[in-house]
Design a protein around this motif. Structure first.
Motif, PDB file in Angstrom:
ATOM      1  N   VAL A 204     143.969   5.588  20.569  1.00 26.52           N
ATOM      2  CA  VAL A 204     144.242   6.713  19.683  1.00 26.52           C
ATOM      3  C   VAL A 204     144.032   8.016  20.449  1.00 26.52           C
ATOM      4  O   VAL A 204     143.260   8.066  21.411  1.00 26.52           O
ATOM      5  CB  VAL A 204     143.334   6.658  18.415  1.00 26.52           C
ATOM      6  N   ARG A 205     144.744   9.058  20.020  1.00 27.35           N
ATOM      7  CA  ARG A 205     144.521  10.399  20.550  1.00 27.35           C
ATOM      8  C   ARG A 205     144.707  11.394  19.413  1.00 27.35           C
ATOM      9  O   ARG A 205     145.270  11.084  18.372  1.00 27.35           O
ATOM     10  CB  ARG A 205     145.441  10.724  21.720  1.00 27.35           C
ATOM     11  N   VAL A 206     144.243  12.627  19.642  1.00 21.41           N
ATOM     12  CA  VAL A 206     144.284  13.673  18.619  1.00 21.41           C
ATOM     13  C   VAL A 206     145.260  14.753  19.056  1.00 21.41           C
ATOM     14  O   VAL A 206     145.325  15.106  20.234  1.00 21.41           O
ATOM     15  CB  VAL A 206     142.886  14.308  18.431  1.00 21.41           C
TER      16      VAL A 206
ATOM     17  N   ASP B 120     146.479  18.722  17.828  1.00 26.63           N
ATOM     18  CA  ASP B 120     146.224  19.861  16.960  1.00 26.63           C
ATOM     19  C   ASP B 120     147.068  21.017  17.473  1.00 26.63           C
ATOM     20  O   ASP B 120     146.671  21.717  18.392  1.00 26.63           O
ATOM     21  CB  ASP B 120     144.733  20.205  16.973  1.00 26.63           C
ATOM     22  N   GLY B 121     148.265  21.156  16.899  1.00 25.18           N
ATOM     23  CA  GLY B 121     149.200  22.156  17.416  1.00 25.18           C
ATOM     24  C   GLY B 121     149.600  21.754  18.822  1.00 25.18           C
ATOM     25  O   GLY B 121     149.910  20.606  19.085  1.00 25.18           O
ATOM     26  N   PRO B 122     149.547  22.690  19.772  1.00 25.31           N
ATOM     27  CA  PRO B 122     149.914  22.356  21.145  1.00 25.31           C
ATOM     28  C   PRO B 122     148.807  21.620  21.904  1.00 25.31           C
ATOM     29  O   PRO B 122     149.028  21.097  22.977  1.00 25.31           O
ATOM     30  CB  PRO B 122     150.179  23.716  21.789  1.00 25.31           C
ATOM     31  N   ALA B 123     147.610  21.573  21.333  1.00 26.70           N
ATOM     32  CA  ALA B 123     146.479  20.915  21.995  1.00 26.70           C
ATOM     33  C   ALA B 123     146.506  19.416  21.718  1.00 26.70           C
ATOM     34  O   ALA B 123     146.732  18.986  20.595  1.00 26.70           O
ATOM     35  CB  ALA B 123     145.165  21.518  21.513  1.00 26.70           C
ATOM     36  N   THR B 124     146.294  18.631  22.768  1.00 27.68           N
ATOM     37  CA  THR B 124     146.307  17.179  22.658  1.00 27.68           C
ATOM     38  C   THR B 124     145.151  16.607  23.460  1.00 27.68           C
ATOM     39  O   THR B 124     144.876  17.064  24.567  1.00 27.68           O
ATOM     40  CB  THR B 124     147.633  16.609  23.214  1.00 27.68           C
ATOM     41  N   SER B 125     144.497  15.596  22.932  1.00 25.04           N
ATOM     42  CA  SER B 125     143.431  14.922  23.677  1.00 25.04           C
ATOM     43  C   SER B 125     144.043  13.860  24.580  1.00 25.04           C
ATOM     44  O   SER B 125     145.213  13.508  24.444  1.00 25.04           O
ATOM     45  CB  SER B 125     142.434  14.259  22.718  1.00 25.04           C
ATOM     46  N   GLN B 126     143.240  13.336  25.455  1.00 26.97           N
ATOM     47  CA  GLN B 126     143.677  12.169  26.207  1.00 26.97           C
ATOM     48  C   GLN B 126     143.562  10.951  25.292  1.00 26.97           C
ATOM     49  O   GLN B 126     142.912  11.006  24.251  1.00 26.97           O
ATOM     50  CB  GLN B 126     142.829  11.988  27.456  1.00 26.97           C
ATOM     51  N   TRP B 127     144.217   9.873  25.665  1.00 29.58           N
ATOM     52  CA  TRP B 127     144.096   8.620  24.914  1.00 29.58           C
ATOM     53  C   TRP B 127     142.714   8.034  25.131  1.00 29.58           C
ATOM     54  O   TRP B 127     142.125   8.211  26.201  1.00 29.58           O
ATOM     55  CB  TRP B 127     145.120   7.605  25.413  1.00 29.58           C
ATOM     56  N   THR B 128     142.210   7.330  24.138  1.00 29.82           N
ATOM     57  CA  THR B 128     141.006   6.542  24.363  1.00 29.82           C
ATOM     58  C   THR B 128     141.373   5.400  25.311  1.00 29.82           C
ATOM     59  O   THR B 128     142.553   5.114  25.534  1.00 29.82           O
ATOM     60  CB  THR B 128     140.477   5.909  23.047  1.00 29.82           C
TER      61      THR B 128
END
Length: 180
Positions: free
Chosen positions: A157-159, A161-169
């Motif tokens: 999963v990843r998050v 939020d607008g243009p911001a993105t986390s890395q994948w778990t």
């Protein structure tokens, strides 16, 4: 060594120290077991604009359903196993709310957008699901009925939020073992 002084009816220092050690151990043990956060579930963030990276979700886990306990991913020699075709997947997100509070998405508070990716153990895609969390600190997805059959799978999963993105778990392996 006497734990109770018969003459005065008072407890010795050794008895008090022993009781305190037992209480501290009983309180600390559940906390140490509750969130194993195995190192294998974390990976370094990819190079990129630090302003566009969100914290990676933590503690991926799998459950037989909404009212079942979760099994943690990434524990050596312990692949989570479920006995339903509708397991629940969950991960903890960086919380922006005080612990214990619940944030409902609305026009001014949309929650967090999360992307769940599930494949068979060999990498064949099963589904990619984009969802909005009900709370900013947890991402949960329960499979629709008859999506999975007995076999080995993995998810992450990843998050967004607008243009911001986390890395994948890291990938979380799990097995589905349905009874006939």
């Amino acid at each position: 060594m006497r734990l109770l002084n018969k003459n005065s009816g008072t407890w010795s220092r050794a008895a008090i120290a022993l009781a305190a050690a037992v209480v501290v151990g009983a309180v600390a043990a559940p906390f140490s077991m509750a969130d194993p956060k195995p190192e294998s579930t974390r990976a370094a963030a990819p190079a990129g604009d630090p302003d566009l990276l969100l914290a990676t979700p933590e503690v991926p886990r799998v459950s037989d359903g909404s009212y079942s306990g979760f099994q943690f991913c990434g524990i050596p020699d312990q692949t989570p196993q479920v006995t339903t075709d509708r397991p629940s997947l969950a991960a903890t997100l960086e919380s922006v709310a005080p612990p214990g509070s619940v944030e409902k998405p609305g026009a001014d508070q949309p929650g967090r957008k999360v992307v769940f990716e599930v494949t068979e153990s060999d990498g064949n895609p099963v589904l990619t699901k984009k969802a909005t969390t009900e709370a900013s600190h947890t991402a949960v997805y329960q499979f629709p009925e008859d999506t999975l059959s007995s076999g080995d799978y993995r998810w992450r999963v990843r998050v967004q939020d607008g243009p911001a993105t986390s890395q994948w778990t890291a990938w979380c392996d799990f097995s589905v073992r349905l009874t006939d």
